[in-house]
Design a protein around this motif. Structure first.
Motif, mmCIF file in Angstrom:
data_model
loop_
_atom_site.group_PDB
_atom_site.id
_atom_site.type_symbol
_atom_site.label_atom_id
_atom_site.label_comp_id
_atom_site.label_asym_id
_atom_site.label_seq_id
_atom_site.Cartn_x
_atom_site.Cartn_y
_atom_site.Cartn_z
ATOM 1 N N LEU A 154 56.222 -49.354 18.394
ATOM 2 C CA LEU A 154 55.326 -49.479 19.544
ATOM 3 C C LEU A 154 54.437 -50.712 19.449
ATOM 4 C CD1 LEU A 154 54.178 -45.747 19.965
ATOM 5 C CD2 LEU A 154 55.974 -46.943 21.223
ATOM 6 N N TYR A 155 54.132 -51.102 18.220
ATOM 7 C CA TYR A 155 53.212 -52.227 18.023
ATOM 8 C C TYR A 155 53.774 -53.515 18.615
ATOM 9 C CZ TYR A 155 49.764 -55.171 15.659
ATOM 10 O OH TYR A 155 48.753 -56.055 15.389
ATOM 11 N N ARG A 156 55.081 -53.664 18.551
ATOM 12 C CA ARG A 156 55.673 -54.901 19.069
ATOM 13 C C ARG A 156 55.551 -54.994 20.593
ATOM 14 N NH1 ARG A 156 62.111 -53.614 17.977
ATOM 15 N NH2 ARG A 156 62.389 -52.062 19.626
ATOM 16 N N LEU A 157 55.411 -53.831 21.261
ATOM 17 C CA LEU A 157 55.238 -53.862 22.717
ATOM 18 C C LEU A 157 53.916 -54.516 23.094
ATOM 19 C CD1 LEU A 157 56.469 -50.295 23.753
ATOM 20 C CD2 LEU A 157 57.680 -52.456 24.047
ATOM 21 N N ILE A 158 52.854 -54.173 22.364
ATOM 22 C CA ILE A 158 51.536 -54.713 22.715
ATOM 23 C C ILE A 158 51.385 -56.164 22.276
ATOM 24 C CG2 ILE A 158 50.503 -52.416 22.595
ATOM 25 C CD1 ILE A 158 49.179 -53.233 19.980
ATOM 26 N N CYS A 159 52.349 -56.683 21.539
ATOM 27 C CA CYS A 159 52.330 -58.103 21.159
ATOM 28 C C CYS A 159 53.023 -58.988 22.193
ATOM 29 C CB CYS A 159 52.997 -58.300 19.798
ATOM 30 S SG CYS A 159 52.131 -57.498 18.435
ATOM 31 N N ARG A 160 53.652 -58.364 23.183
ATOM 32 C CA ARG A 160 54.380 -59.147 24.184
ATOM 33 C C ARG A 160 53.399 -59.818 25.140
ATOM 34 N NH1 ARG A 160 59.108 -55.338 26.481
ATOM 35 N NH2 ARG A 160 58.649 -56.679 28.275
ATOM 36 N N ARG A 161 53.696 -61.058 25.467
ATOM 37 C CA ARG A 161 52.785 -61.858 26.279
ATOM 38 C C ARG A 161 52.641 -61.294 27.694
ATOM 39 N NH1 ARG A 161 53.292 -68.241 25.726
ATOM 40 N NH2 ARG A 161 53.139 -67.494 23.578
ATOM 41 N N TRP A 164 52.823 -58.166 28.620
ATOM 42 C CA TRP A 164 51.962 -56.982 28.543
ATOM 43 C C TRP A 164 50.495 -57.397 28.433
ATOM 44 C CZ3 TRP A 164 53.105 -51.508 27.215
ATOM 45 C CH2 TRP A 164 54.437 -51.165 27.494
ATOM 46 N N ILE A 165 50.219 -58.385 27.591
ATOM 47 C CA ILE A 165 48.833 -58.832 27.389
ATOM 48 C C ILE A 165 48.280 -59.427 28.680
ATOM 49 C CG2 ILE A 165 47.341 -60.382 26.063
ATOM 50 C CD1 ILE A 165 49.411 -60.191 23.783
ATOM 51 N N ALA A 166 49.095 -60.242 29.369
ATOM 52 C CA ALA A 166 48.648 -60.868 30.624
ATOM 53 C C ALA A 166 48.359 -59.806 31.687
ATOM 54 C CB ALA A 166 49.700 -61.853 31.123
ATOM 55 N N ASP A 167 49.204 -58.774 31.763
ATOM 56 C CA ASP A 167 49.004 -57.707 32.742
ATOM 57 C C ASP A 167 47.726 -56.923 32.426
ATOM 58 O OD1 ASP A 167 50.269 -56.224 35.035
ATOM 59 O OD2 ASP A 167 50.075 -54.569 33.627
ATOM 60 N N ALA A 168 47.505 -56.642 31.152
ATOM 61 C CA ALA A 168 46.288 -55.926 30.749
ATOM 62 C C ALA A 168 45.045 -56.752 31.049
ATOM 63 C CB ALA A 168 46.350 -55.587 29.262
ATOM 64 N N LEU A 169 45.117 -58.064 30.823
ATOM 65 C CA LEU A 169 43.973 -58.934 31.095
ATOM 66 C C LEU A 169 43.638 -58.953 32.586
ATOM 67 C CD1 LEU A 169 41.868 -61.022 30.212
ATOM 68 C CD2 LEU A 169 43.633 -62.793 30.437
ATOM 69 N N GLU A 170 44.641 -59.026 33.452
ATOM 70 C CA GLU A 170 44.395 -59.033 34.887
ATOM 71 C C GLU A 170 43.725 -57.736 35.333
ATOM 72 O OE1 GLU A 170 44.609 -61.376 37.107
ATOM 73 O OE2 GLU A 170 45.341 -62.808 35.633
ATOM 74 N N LEU A 218 46.067 -52.165 26.345
ATOM 75 C CA LEU A 218 47.442 -52.168 25.822
ATOM 76 C C LEU A 218 47.759 -50.850 25.127
ATOM 77 C CD1 LEU A 218 47.473 -55.795 24.374
ATOM 78 C CD2 LEU A 218 48.868 -54.988 26.275
ATOM 79 N N VAL A 219 46.802 -50.334 24.360
ATOM 80 C CA VAL A 219 46.983 -49.034 23.693
ATOM 81 C C VAL A 219 47.183 -47.939 24.735
ATOM 82 C CG1 VAL A 219 45.829 -47.289 22.277
ATOM 83 C CG2 VAL A 219 45.708 -49.702 21.614
ATOM 84 N N LYS A 220 46.384 -47.981 25.790
ATOM 85 C CA LYS A 220 46.507 -46.988 26.873
ATOM 86 C C LYS A 220 47.866 -47.105 27.561
ATOM 87 C CE LYS A 220 44.282 -45.726 31.271
ATOM 88 N NZ LYS A 220 45.327 -46.131 32.220
ATOM 89 N N MET A 221 48.323 -48.337 27.803
ATOM 90 C CA MET A 221 49.610 -48.552 28.472
ATOM 91 C C MET A 221 50.772 -47.975 27.670
ATOM 92 S SD MET A 221 48.872 -52.458 29.739
ATOM 93 C CE MET A 221 50.561 -52.868 30.177
#
Length: 570
Positions: free
Chosen positions: A26-33, A35-41, A134-137
């Motif tokens: 699961l950790y590799r999912l939250i490292c994806r760019r 995912w991070i961009a979507d969470a930031l928005e 990201l953790v919530k997602m």
């Protein structure tokens, strides 16, 4: 369908059909760019992004695309190299709902300056909020397949009204759940035991890196002024992942009830009724819960002691003896801002009546009193009525599915009186002159307080005009199973928001200019033509010496306004 939603859907499907499966990688999912961009928005679209954590970074620093891209790369690098460390949460104190402070709107205070009737609120840094999102997602699609239907708090597609609608199926002649245990857990979010929570997460998640990240958030600590405090208990106040973590923890209460009482067959339930034991039903909204039984009061007392023992022995949580009551439905009880009572009339069948709780009626009156105080006499009647209408509409929409008709009429009469007194004292004229000037014909029918706005009239909103409608609980299954991903920040439902525009005169010029432009150009977005809530946008930003003139302003809907380079700048 985006790759994020596809991944969340696959997690939800596996969780539903493989109840014992432990999720890894699961950790590799939250490292994806992406995912991070979507969470930031998502984080930047929330109002809280304007408030800084202990690092001082706000939404303003991340307005340009270049700044966002750099921020995303920075988070990605820290997560991939396992160098990410959550920062302590900045603690502030905000007034409890219903508490009237000296200044409005209320300003957050910290440390020793905090007033008595306050509650603590934690403000993480924006970077921490993104990682929490990201953790919530990742967690939400998995646990939405595990959570039971009796839980409705902080879950996608569910609301407080779902809990009230469920009561309707229990409090009737057939099921006879007439005794209610009102459960109140002492500081539930602050009392969550970290080791127990991590053990519960480990039952479903095998990825050690992901679990270690969650544990770091739990242990991040609090900054109160310049004083650092360790956090050995509880989930971070104000953290985006706190509601899902609290639901995972309290899901054990749901499971205990389900395995012992909720999953019984019809014959088993009939046997219990025959033996005068009764059955019980659980309704939970986050840490607020009800336990209903169709046995006698003695059975309700036994159930209270049983669940109290379970909460302490298994979850290290205590019930508040002052706030945990055993009530008969004929006496009525308050739950989630609603008052529920079984109304027995001699000539008719008993009915379950749901009305606003007296406490929330008092809060509305306090808010209207505050808005019509002597200190606001310089305000214009147009803006004052606009502000009152916003408060009244929001309050009655929260209660539109309840038996509120008579209460709404009484409140309409009371608000009319308050506005009448405010107008009389503001203009310092006789009451007759106030009535002659502001009491107008609405739609050629009834008399109502109103003001002339350009060629139209703005009348005081009457809550009794809103048609009441029975709420049909949908209580959807896991929305991720259907491919409806959600990355929204969970917000508790309240009839009155914490910050309310008072109709004060500080914004008179700006608001009148906006109304003038709407009257000339039409109340629609000048970019896409959308109707509804519109913002005034500076074509040449103020930072570039743009002026507040009609030729430099345009009406935009919020989606179009967000896409402008200067959105959010002062």
């Amino acid at each position: 369908m985006s790759d994020i939603i596809k991944t969340q859907r696959s997690l939800a499907i596996k969780a539903k059909f493989q109840k014992e499966h432990q999720f890894d990688h699961l950790y590799r999912l939250i490292c994806r760019r992406d995912w991070i961009a979507d969470a930031l928005e998502t984080i930047l679209s929330n109002k809280g992004a304007k408030t800084a954590g202990i690092d001082g970074v706000t939404k303003k620093a991340l307005e340009s695309d270049a700044a966002k891209a750099k921020f995303v790369k920075e988070i990605e690098a820290e997560l991939r190299s396992k160098q990410f460390r959550p920062m302590p949460v900045r603690r502030i104190y905000i007034p409890k709902s219903g508490t009237r402070m000296r200044s409005m709107p209320c300003k957050a205070r910290s440390g020793a300056d905090a007033p008595r009737k306050t509650r603590p609120l934690g403000i993480p840094t924006i970077k921490d909020r993104v990682v929490q999102m990201l953790v919530k997602m990742v967690l939400e699609p998995i646990y939405e397949s595990d959570f039971l239907n009796c839980s409705n708090g902080f879950r996608p597609g569910r609301r407080t009204q779902d809990c009230i609608a469920r009561l309707d199926s229990y409090i009737n002649r057939r099921n006879k759940y007439y005794w209610v245990i009102e459960g109140d857990i002492k500081g539930a979010f602050d009392s969550i035991h970290h080791q127990i929570l991590m053990k519960l997460l480990a039952k479903r998640i095998a990825d050690k890196r992901f679990l270690n990240l969650i544990e770091r958030f739990l242990k991040a600590g609090i900054m109160e002024g310049r004083l650092f405090k360790r956090t050995d208990l509880g989930t971070p106040q104000g953290a985006i992942c706190s509601p899902i973590l609290a639901n995972i923890y309290l899901h054990q209460l749901d499971l205990y009830w389900w395995n012992k009482y909720g999953n019984l067959h019809r014959k088993q339930k009939e046997r219990r009724r025959t033996n005068h034991m009764g059955n019980c039903a659980l309704i939970r909204y986050a840490d607020d819960w009800l336990l209903l039984t169709n046995g006698g009061k003695a059975e309700a007392v036994r159930l209270k002691e049983e669940f109290q023992t379970f909460l302490w022995e298994d979850l290290k949580l205590e019930l508040s003896p002052e706030k945990t009551h055993i009530t008969h439905v004929n006496q009525g009880f308050d739950f989630l801002g609603f008052h529920v009572q079984r109304y027995v009339k001699s000539n008719d069948r008993p009915k379950m009546l749901v009305t606003p709780a007296q406490e929330n009626i008092k809060k509305l009156k306090l808010k209207v009193k505050e808005m019509t105080r002597r200190k606001w006499f310089q305000d214009s009647p147009l803006l004052k009525i606009s502000a009152l209408n916003a408060v009244l509409r929001g309050w009655i929409n929260y209660y539109r599915h309840t038996n509120t008709k008579k209460i709404a009429k009484d409140l309409d009469f009371w608000v009319n009186e308050r506005l009448f007194l405010w107008l009389s004292k503001r203009h310092k004229v006789s009451k007759r002159k106030v009535l002659d000037r502001f009491k107008l014909r609405e739609n050629g029918k009834r008399w109502n307080f109103g003001v002339v706005n350009e060629d139209n009239y703005l009348f005081l909103y009457r809550m009794s005009d809103l048609p009441l409608k029975k709420y049909r609980s949908r209580s959807p299954d896991n929305p991720y199973l259907e491919g409806f991903g959600t990355t929204s920040v969970a917000q508790p439902e309240k009839p009155l928001s914490q910050t309310i525009w008072m109709g004060n005169a500080e914004n008179v010029t700006w608001r009148e200019l906006k109304e003038k432009i709407k009257a000339i150009r039409g109340a629609k977005c000048e970019c896409c033509g959308a109707l509804g809530k519109l913002d005034l946008h500076h074509i040449v930003p103020r930072k570039n010496k743009g002026k507040d003139t009609e030729d430099n302003l345009q009406l935009l809907c919020r989606p179009c306004h967000v896409q402008t380079p200067s959105f959010g700048r002062r």
